[in-house]
Design an enzyme around this catalytic site. Structure first.
Site, PDB file in Angstrom:
ATOM      1  N   ASP A 259       0.859  -1.189   0.000  1.00 35.27           N
ATOM      2  CA  ASP A 259       0.000   0.000   0.000  1.00 35.27           C
ATOM      3  C   ASP A 259       0.893   1.236   0.000  1.00 35.27           C
ATOM      4  O   ASP A 259       2.069   1.164   0.353  1.00 35.27           O
ATOM      5  CB  ASP A 259      -0.913   0.002   1.237  1.00 35.27           C
ATOM      6  CG  ASP A 259      -2.141   0.899   1.051  1.00 35.27           C
ATOM      7  OD1 ASP A 259      -3.265   0.352   0.980  1.00 35.27           O
ATOM      8  OD2 ASP A 259      -1.979   2.132   0.975  1.00 35.27           O
TER       9      ASP A 259
ATOM     10  N   THR B 146     -12.085   2.288  -5.363  1.00 35.98           N
ATOM     11  CA  THR B 146     -12.547   2.966  -6.578  1.00 35.98           C
ATOM     12  C   THR B 146     -13.642   3.949  -6.159  1.00 35.98           C
ATOM     13  O   THR B 146     -14.824   3.703  -6.397  1.00 35.98           O
ATOM     14  CB  THR B 146     -13.108   1.940  -7.596  1.00 35.98           C
ATOM     15  OG1 THR B 146     -14.076   1.108  -6.931  1.00 35.98           O
ATOM     16  CG2 THR B 146     -12.018   1.065  -8.166  1.00 35.98           C
TER      17      THR B 146
ATOM     18  N   LEU C 138     -17.775  -8.923   0.241  1.00 34.98           N
ATOM     19  CA  LEU C 138     -17.781  -8.865   1.712  1.00 34.98           C
ATOM     20  C   LEU C 138     -18.557  -7.661   2.235  1.00 34.98           C
ATOM     21  O   LEU C 138     -18.590  -6.589   1.630  1.00 34.98           O
ATOM     22  CB  LEU C 138     -16.357  -8.879   2.276  1.00 34.98           C
ATOM     23  CG  LEU C 138     -15.395  -7.750   1.942  1.00 34.98           C
ATOM     24  CD1 LEU C 138     -15.632  -6.528   2.798  1.00 34.98           C
ATOM     25  CD2 LEU C 138     -13.975  -8.251   2.139  1.00 34.98           C
TER      26      LEU C 138
ATOM     27  N   CYS D  82     -19.798   1.640  -0.433  1.00 34.57           N
ATOM     28  CA  CYS D  82     -20.103   0.811  -1.612  1.00 34.57           C
ATOM     29  C   CYS D  82     -21.418   1.169  -2.288  1.00 34.57           C
ATOM     30  O   CYS D  82     -21.406   1.685  -3.401  1.00 34.57           O
ATOM     31  CB  CYS D  82     -20.105  -0.665  -1.227  1.00 34.57           C
ATOM     32  SG  CYS D  82     -18.468  -1.260  -0.807  1.00 34.57           S
TER      33      CYS D  82
HETATM   34  C1  UDX Z   1     -22.353  -3.842   0.739  1.00 41.66           C
HETATM   35  C2  UDX Z   1     -22.783  -5.223   0.196  1.00 41.66           C
HETATM   36  O1  UDX Z   1     -23.690  -5.843   1.118  1.00 41.66           O
HETATM   37  C3  UDX Z   1     -21.585  -6.091  -0.028  1.00 41.66           C
HETATM   38  O2  UDX Z   1     -21.957  -7.352  -0.561  1.00 41.66           O
HETATM   39  C4  UDX Z   1     -20.659  -5.380  -0.965  1.00 41.66           C
HETATM   40  O3  UDX Z   1     -19.528  -6.151  -1.241  1.00 41.66           O
HETATM   41  C5  UDX Z   1     -20.256  -4.027  -0.406  1.00 41.66           C
HETATM   42  O4  UDX Z   1     -21.425  -3.268  -0.158  1.00 41.66           O
HETATM   43  P1  UDX Z   1     -21.662  -2.918   3.121  1.00 41.66           P
HETATM   44  O5  UDX Z   1     -21.523  -1.585   2.462  1.00 41.66           O
HETATM   45  O6  UDX Z   1     -20.598  -3.383   4.046  1.00 41.66           O
HETATM   46  O7  UDX Z   1     -21.788  -4.056   2.020  1.00 41.66           O
HETATM   47  O8  UDX Z   1     -23.008  -2.870   3.964  1.00 41.66           O
HETATM   48  P2  UDX Z   1     -24.457  -3.508   3.902  1.00 41.66           P
HETATM   49  O9  UDX Z   1     -24.609  -4.442   5.013  1.00 41.66           O
HETATM   50  O10 UDX Z   1     -24.802  -3.983   2.540  1.00 41.66           O
HETATM   51  O11 UDX Z   1     -25.341  -2.215   4.245  1.00 41.66           O
HETATM   52  C6  UDX Z   1     -25.336  -1.087   3.371  1.00 41.66           C
HETATM   53  C7  UDX Z   1     -26.205   0.002   3.904  1.00 41.66           C
HETATM   54  O12 UDX Z   1     -27.578  -0.358   3.794  1.00 41.66           O
HETATM   55  C8  UDX Z   1     -25.996   0.363   5.370  1.00 41.66           C
HETATM   56  O13 UDX Z   1     -25.998   1.766   5.508  1.00 41.66           O
HETATM   57  C9  UDX Z   1     -27.186  -0.258   6.066  1.00 41.66           C
HETATM   58  O14 UDX Z   1     -27.525   0.415   7.238  1.00 41.66           O
HETATM   59  C10 UDX Z   1     -28.260  -0.115   5.007  1.00 41.66           C
HETATM   60  N1  UDX Z   1     -29.354  -1.094   5.107  1.00 41.66           N
HETATM   61  C11 UDX Z   1     -29.117  -2.414   4.992  1.00 41.66           C
HETATM   62  C12 UDX Z   1     -30.657  -0.643   5.293  1.00 41.66           C
HETATM   63  O15 UDX Z   1     -30.913   0.565   5.380  1.00 41.66           O
HETATM   64  N2  UDX Z   1     -31.668  -1.553   5.367  1.00 41.66           N
HETATM   65  C13 UDX Z   1     -31.466  -2.896   5.251  1.00 41.66           C
HETATM   66  O16 UDX Z   1     -32.434  -3.670   5.316  1.00 41.66           O
HETATM   67  C14 UDX Z   1     -30.145  -3.345   5.058  1.00 41.66           C
END
Ligand code: UDX
Length: 437
Positions: A30, A85, A150, A264
């Site tokens: 990194d 990214t 993930l 993400c």
């Molecule tokens: C996400 C994807 O799940 C993962 O597969 C990808 O590789 C990266 O992006 P992440 O960003 O870690 O992962 O979080 P995630 O658990 O998906 O939640 C994303 C957002 O959605 C959070 O802000 C969470 O609070 C919100 N969320 C999730 C809701 O508002 N309601 C839900 O029912 C689920």
């Protein structure tokens, strides 16, 4: 196997530590010296459950090292590209500068038979361009696209026990050899029966953004239903339970509230729309614009609710915000709905105090104008209203009777539909939530 991991952020640091756990020899590369130094000491530069144990164990075995010197990756056979990214400033598109700078460092190291494995989320077409650049300097090296799915907070578990592998492969014969090399890397999970889908480079890149777009759409769908519920006095949580029993729909990702954030989903749906525009198929993804606006509207609605419970104005009102991270079990504040709402209220004249179990350091650096307190008691002291915006288990378990003794006005807005309204109301609180009467 000897493995290199380029980019040691949320994705790469976890990937490097997990690959060591699987028995490989790993070097993480990194450019951020502080991060590299921390990782080399076995310390995680961000909060991710289980990561620090794996780092300590890996560094202790001598099979996991972190460096700023790409040359250390010269004897690796498999090179993972795990750089970020992010969204370009002022544009929807993804900023690929870290992909190309990692590529510049990697190209001179490549030997015949090496495999470059892309894990970062990229606009479709990036893998093909990377493959061309690799072929130009080392025709006997191969590029595979192997997206990572993930979830933060579960990153270690998701990396060690993924629910599927996707291999995007190039040319038939060399693609097969590269797939066989990657099979060796993931031998343990494959032997345990983890499904694997082999496809072309374009499909593999699209799988990741399609998955994240679907998840974002599911959340915005239920949040749109929450708007309908608000207009009719219906309850979105009961509605989600009821439709979720249909196995074709499923209950997961139907939690209505202040919406999605993080590093993400928001930037991935925007980059996907931008790429669709470049490809001349922007209409195919115009629904994602609506998904994005439904999501952002929930943040505005949260501020409106705060104004409502404070009697029509938040000017000069003390408002406590529980949660700064974009979701529980993370200290990641990128595009955090909680901080966005906190900042909006502060700008509109409220005195906002934010607390979070893990994210205060990150949040106070990014939002120095907000006040922060380490404990819930200090954050809610003399508050006119309390907003639950990140559903950390310790916040969901708060005792409303005790909490009421610290505030001026027992008014709570449950931005995640995580609390029991009956319990809070019977403890004397005014309870409001998104999409619930
Ligand atoms: C996400 C994807 O799940 C993962 O597969 C990808 O590789 C990266 O992006 P992440 O960003 O870690 O992962 O979080 P995630 O658990 O998906 O939640 C994303 C957002 O959605 C959070 O802000 C969470 O609070 C919100 N969320 C999730 C809701 O508002 N309601 C839900 O029912 C689920």
């Amino acid at each position: 196997m000897r493995i290199s991991v380029f980019g040691c952020g949320y994705l790469g640091a976890v990937h490097a530590a997990c690959m060591t756990k699987l028995g490989h020899d790993v070097v993480g590369v990194d450019v951020v010296e502080d991060h590299v130094a921390a990782l080399a000491r076995g310390e995680a530069p961000f909060f991710e459950p289980g990561l620090e144990d794996l780092l300590v164990e890996g560094v202790g075995t001598g099979r996991l090292e972190f460096t700023t010197d790409p040359q250390r990756a010269a004897d690796a056979t498999v090179h993972f590209v795990c750089v970020g990214t992010p969204q370009k400033r002022g544009e929807k598109a993804a900023d690929l500068r870290y992909i190309w700078s990692a590529t510049e460092n990697l190209l001179p190291l490549l030997k015949p038979g090496d495999v470059v494995v892309g894990k970062s989320t990229v606009p479709v077409g990036t893998a093909e361009e990377l493959a061309e650049r690799v072929a130009a300097v080392q025709p006997e090296a191969e590029v595979v696209w192997n997206p990572e799915f993930l979830r933060e907070g579960f990153a270690v578990q998701d990396t060690l026990h993924p629910d599927r592998f996707v291999y995007g492969l190039g040319d038939a014969e060399s693609g097969r050899r590269a797939a066989a090399t990657l099979d060796e890397v993931y031998a343990e999970a494959l032997a345990a029966g983890t499904p694997k889908i082999e496809t072309d480079l374009a499909t593999a890149q699209l799988v990741k953004v399609a998955a994240n777009s679907f998840l974002a759409t599911k959340i915005s769908f239920i949040n749109a239903m929450a708007e309908l519920c608000e207009a009719t006095g219906a309850d979105v949580t009961a509605l989600a339970d009821a439709i979720g029993h249909d196995s074709r729909i499923g209950r997961k990702f139907l939690n209505a509230g202040v919406g999605f954030g993080g590093g993400c989903l928001p930037k991935d749906i925007r980059a996907f729309m931008a790429r669709a525009g470049e490809l001349g198929v922007d209409q195919a993804l115009s629904f994602l614009r609506e998904v994005d606006s439904i999501n952002l509207r929930r943040r505005v609605r949260m501020v409106d609710l705060a104004r409502e419970v404070c009697g029509g104005s938040i000017v000069g009102r003390r408002i406590a915000v529980l949660g700064a991270a974009f979701k529980p079990n993370s200290d990641d504040i990128r595009d955090s709905p909680a901080l966005n709402v906190a900042a909006q209220m502060q700008l509109q004249g409220a005195q906002v105090t934010v607390t979070d179990p893990k994210a205060i350091d990150n949040a106070s650096k990014a939002w120095p104008d907000l006040a922060f307190e380490a404990t819930v008691e200090d954050a809610v002291r003399d508050a006119d209203a309390v907003l639950l915006l990140t559903e950390w288990p310790e916040y969901v378990a708060l005792d409303p009777v005790d909490l009421a003794t610290h505030v001026t006005g027992p008014r709570i807005i449950d931005g995640r539909n995580a609390l029991d309204p009956v319990v809070w109301r019977s403890a004397g609180w005014t309870y409001r939530a998104l999409g619930r009467p």
